[in-house]
Design a protein around this motif. Structure first.
Motif, short mmCIF file in Angstrom:
data_model
loop_
_atom_site.label_atom_id
_atom_site.label_comp_id
_atom_site.label_asym_id
_atom_site.label_seq_id
_atom_site.Cartn_x
_atom_site.Cartn_y
_atom_site.Cartn_z
N ASP A 17 7.98 -1.31 13.70
CA ASP A 17 6.97 -2.36 13.59
C ASP A 17 5.60 -1.80 13.97
N PHE A 18 4.62 -2.01 13.09
CA PHE A 18 3.26 -1.56 13.34
C PHE A 18 2.29 -2.74 13.41
N GLY A 19 2.74 -3.82 14.03
CA GLY A 19 1.84 -4.94 14.26
C GLY A 19 2.03 -6.12 13.33
N SER A 20 3.24 -6.28 12.79
CA SER A 20 3.51 -7.46 11.96
C SER A 20 3.50 -8.71 12.84
N GLU A 21 2.75 -9.73 12.42
CA GLU A 21 2.65 -10.95 13.21
C GLU A 21 3.98 -11.71 13.23
N PHE A 70 4.58 -3.50 8.49
CA PHE A 70 3.15 -3.36 8.73
C PHE A 70 2.48 -4.73 8.85
N PRO A 71 1.22 -4.78 9.32
CA PRO A 71 0.55 -6.09 9.44
C PRO A 71 0.52 -6.88 8.14
N GLU A 72 0.44 -6.18 7.01
CA GLU A 72 0.38 -6.88 5.73
C GLU A 72 1.75 -7.21 5.15
N THR A 73 2.83 -6.85 5.85
CA THR A 73 4.18 -7.17 5.36
C THR A 73 4.37 -8.68 5.33
N PRO A 74 4.67 -9.27 4.17
CA PRO A 74 4.80 -10.73 4.07
C PRO A 74 6.00 -11.25 4.86
N ALA A 75 5.93 -12.53 5.23
CA ALA A 75 7.00 -13.15 6.01
C ALA A 75 8.32 -13.16 5.25
N SER A 127 0.84 -1.20 0.00
CA SER A 127 0.00 0.00 0.00
C SER A 127 0.87 1.24 0.00
N PRO A 128 0.30 2.39 -0.39
CA PRO A 128 1.05 3.65 -0.30
C PRO A 128 1.47 3.92 1.13
N SER A 129 2.55 4.67 1.28
CA SER A 129 3.18 4.87 2.59
C SER A 129 2.31 5.66 3.56
N GLY A 130 1.51 6.60 3.07
CA GLY A 130 0.55 7.29 3.92
C GLY A 130 1.16 8.16 5.00
N GLU A 131 0.49 8.14 6.17
CA GLU A 131 0.81 9.10 7.23
C GLU A 131 2.21 8.90 7.80
N ARG A 139 -2.41 2.05 13.53
CA ARG A 139 -3.44 3.06 13.67
C ARG A 139 -2.89 4.42 13.23
N PRO A 140 -3.76 5.35 12.78
CA PRO A 140 -3.26 6.69 12.44
C PRO A 140 -2.48 7.33 13.57
N GLU A 141 -2.91 7.08 14.81
CA GLU A 141 -2.22 7.68 15.95
C GLU A 141 -0.78 7.17 16.07
N THR A 142 -0.57 5.88 15.83
CA THR A 142 0.78 5.33 15.96
C THR A 142 1.64 5.69 14.75
N LEU A 143 1.01 5.74 13.56
CA LEU A 143 1.76 6.12 12.36
C LEU A 143 2.28 7.54 12.48
N ARG A 144 1.55 8.39 13.20
CA ARG A 144 2.01 9.76 13.43
C ARG A 144 2.99 9.84 14.59
N ALA A 145 2.82 8.99 15.58
CA ALA A 145 3.63 9.09 16.80
C ALA A 145 5.07 8.63 16.60
N VAL A 146 5.26 7.53 15.87
CA VAL A 146 6.61 6.96 15.76
C VAL A 146 7.61 7.93 15.13
#
Length: 734
Positions: free
Chosen positions: A261-265, A233-238, A189-193, A284-291
């Motif tokens: 890391d934003f929640g990669s399993e 990100f969570p969707e980052t492949p193994a 996905s696009p990099s976003g916030e 979350r938008p809050e964490t993407l802005r905070a890091v």
């Protein structure tokens, strides 16, 4: 459980249980995960002697057919659960009927029901729910999503950010100059916030890491890069996580690597590479802005891991990073500003655009070190559909005086290189035989040196509408290196002529033996440029970039922006029909600054609002920003203070005029306020009393020099609203 927790709800995917009663599974066509879900309460009671409420979420269970409705609830009740959250309203009726039939058939379940009800009633009593409380539901959604709730939510996510590992002591990053930053995106996905907020602090180049990336060639291409920020990100492949380990091994000796890391399993469980690791647990938008704010020292990080991910990431792990007093980003109420009142700015901006006072603008407001408004409005032109974004760069015009030249004067003063009470001719001996031989530095800084307000100069270089060849060429080369406009270049001799014409210029007339009164003039700051370049033995633009703008992270701020940015990113100024006879975009609007090749003491600086705010916040913090002290507090306070009773000016800085309609600021601004305005429709105002920075950037001179922005007081009216918002917050939150 040992501390008598009131209730618990398990998640079946993380709570696997095994039962010998295979008939239960077979009869109801349940999978093992669902059985684990339904029997969690029974398992907890038997294994942990747990006597609290057991809650089961039946959204995780699969219904087989219509006839099976209510079976999940029935089996959950039989398994000893006290509260069942049904998958839908239509399931409640069948569930109640089936449980009633079960109790009538087997009285032993009546005691189970009574026990569950007692637990629920006891929990309600402990929570104070036995008292009848009338809830006012007026504006309920607004109350539930109030600014206070948003601040609490934001603070919770920010506090969760955890630095798992930082052996190189990278975070927070303090030194920005002479370093390159890249962002590696591991998502499709696009990099976003996340990427957007990284670029609020530094200029970052984005790369993608996917299945087609060759790590060896990719790491070799990063030879010129120094800091690598990776988003996981969570969707980052193994397989991409595995490639990251290889990249770190190849790059860690020569690069600083920050893995976010934003929640990669897979990431924290896969074994942590030898790099700086920051986790925010969720994208979350809050964490993407905070890091990014944590990485660059805007926010503090002191979170710890809540459980063990792997041998290298165990529960309780977490390093503390202290903030560096860089700008952070929040909402108005977090800085004591009422957001509803602040919305009045929209109407004023729309008025400016609709009346063609300016095609568009950028507005930034920061209070208590928090940016609470950073918004772009309108377009770059009236004809172009391109909307203004925070990436667009504006010609700052006379903000150059205080954002560039005055910074060199403060530097020279603090280092003891100049005495403000000495004559300029002491430092520039070529002025000793001119009418400027007795002008002091203080007189020039306060515009009381008798210098004439304006000398066109360009008229000396044109004859019969023809650009004189000793000065100009349509082709840029070694003889004509200075860019005057998109298709016009000048020889260095033109700069020499400008200095000569300044030296020969007349002074204003005045009665004998009386001091000059205040008269605003550009010439003084042109002379300060010459002074700075003489003392530094370096062009003023190079000095400022090396010693101020790069360390601040103000990467858009500087002279001659076309050397660094595409023209499409720069707001055009004027369709010049008098001097250059062309559309001006990317080269300085001011004619005399253009004759100097775009680098002049009074005009020529470009920036976006974000980077100008970094300079403003540094000055508001009395010379300290990003972990580095640029000036002593005494220096800032001296230059920002009013100097004479009959003049509002500080040393270089403009000041408010209290209770007078012609004040350049809002009448609500405190006497401590200092700043400046620019001819192209810009301003910066810094108010230490209210801990406030206000920036307005526009190109109001496009396509011609309309005065509507000035006559309508757009800038000061917007500033009025900012103060009204502060007062409103104090009123509503005494």
């Amino acid at each position: 459980f040992e501390n008598r927790i009131a209730g618990v709800m398990s998640a079946s995917s993380n709570f696997p249980l095994f039962y010998q009663d295979k008939d239960v599974v077979k009869k109801n066509a349940y999978d093992a995960a669902t059985i684990s879900l339904l029997f969690a309460g029974d398992w907890l009671e038997k294994n942990y002697n747990y006597s609290g409420m057991s809650i089961v979420d039946l959204h995780q269970s699969k219904q087989v057919d219509e006839k099976s409705k209510g079976n999940d609830e029935l089996l959950s009740f039989q398994a000893g659960n006290d509260i069942m959250i049904s998958a839908g309203d239509e399931d409640v009726g069948p569930a109640i009927r089936k449980i009633k039939r079960l109790i009538k058939k087997d009285e032993s379940y009546e005691q189970l029901l009574a026990t569950a009800v007692r637990k629920i009633l006891a929990a309600k009593f402990d929570a104070g729910l036995w008292r009848k409380s009338v809830v006012n539901t007026d504006n309920l959604m607004e109350k539930l999503n109030s600014p206070h709730a948003e601040i609490v939510n934001k603070n919770l996510y920010e506090s969760a950010v955890t630095i798992v590992q930082d052996r190189q002591n990278v975070v927070p990053i303090s030194t920005l100059e002479d370093r390159h930053f890249i962002f590696i995106n591991t998502s499709t996905s696009p990099s976003g916030e996340f990427y957007q907020y990284l670029n609020k602090y530094v200029h970052t180049t984005e790369f993608y890491l996917d299945e087609n990336t060759d790590i060896e060639s990719f790491s070799d291409s990063l030879k010129e890069k120094h800091v690598i920020v990776v988003g996981i990100f969570p969707e980052t492949p193994a397989y991409v996580v595995a490639k990251l380990g290889m990249l770190v091994q190849r790059s860690i000796p020569t690069h600083e690597i920050i893995l976010c890391d934003f929640g990669s399993e897979n990431f924290l469980k896969s074994g942590i590479p030898n790099a700086t690791i920051v986790t925010a647990y969720t994208a979350r938008p809050e964490t993407l802005r905070a890091v990014p704010q944590v990485i660059f020292g805007g926010l503090k990080a002191d979170g710890v891991l809540p459980y063990t991910f792997s041998d290298a990431a165990v529960v309780g792990t977490g390093q503390v990073s202290e903030p560096l007093q860089r700008l952070t980003y929040s909402i108005p109420e977090d800085a004591g500003i009422d957001s509803h009142t602040l919305k009045k700015i929209e109407a004023i901006v729309n008025e400016a655009i609709n009346t063609h006072a300016t095609p568009g603008c950028q507005i930034l407001v920061a209070r208590h070190g928090k940016v609470i408004l950073d918004k772009s409005y309108g377009g770059l032109t009236y004809e172009n559909a391109d909307s203004v974004t925070e990436e667009n760069i504006y010609d700052l015009a006379s903000l150059t005086k205080v954002s560039a030249t005055l910074q060199t004067v403060m530097f020279m003063y603090e280092k003891g290189l100049i005495d403000l009470n000495k004559k300029l001719s002491y430092y520039l001996p070529e002025l000793k035989n001119t009418n400027k031989k007795d002008i002091t530095l203080v007189e020039m800084l306060t515009h009381q040196a008798g210098l004439v307000p304006f000398i066109p100069m360009w008229t000396e270089t044109v004859k019969d509408n023809i650009f004189l060849p000793q000065y100009y060429s349509r082709v840029q080369n070694e003889v004509y290196p200075l860019q005057v406009s998109p298709d016009l270049y000048a020889a260095p001799v033109l700069r020499d002529s400008v200095w000569s014409w300044i030296g020969e210029s007349k002074l204003q007339t005045k009665p004998p033996r009386t001091p000059y009164t205040y008269a605003y003039s550009d010439l003084g700051f042109l002379l300060f440029q010459r002074l700075a370049e003489r003392i530094f033995n370096q062009p003023i633009d190079e000095f400022l970039t090396q010693n101020l703008y790069e360390p601040l992270g103000a990467y858009t701020m500087g002279f001659t922006p076309l050397k660094r940015f595409p023209v499409q990113r720069i707001a055009p100024t004027e369709d010049d029909k008098i001097y250059r006879k062309t559309h001006i975009a990317g080269t300085v609007h001011d004619e005399r600054a253009a004759m100097m090749g775009g680098v002049a003491g009074h005009a020529g600086l470009f920036s976006n609002a974000t980077d100008l705010a970094k300079l403003g916040q540094m000055l508001l913090q009395e010379g300290f920003y990003g972990g580095y002290r640029y000036y002593k507090p005494e220096t800032i306070n001296l230059f920002a203070a009013k100097q004479f009773d009959k003049s509002r000016r500080g040393l270089g800085w403009d000041k408010p005029v209290q209770s007078e309609w012609n004040s350049p600021t809002s009448l609500k601004a405190s006497p401590k306020t200092f700043g400046h305005t620019g001819f192209t429709g810009t301003c910066i105002w810094i108010d230490p009393e209210f801990d406030l920075v206000y920036i307005f950037l526009s190109n109001r001179v496009y396509p011609d020099r309309s005065a509507k922005l000035i006559s309508s007081n757009i800038r000061s009216r917007i500033q009025d609203v900012i103060y009204e918002s502060i007062f409103a917050y104090c009123q509503y939150n005494p």
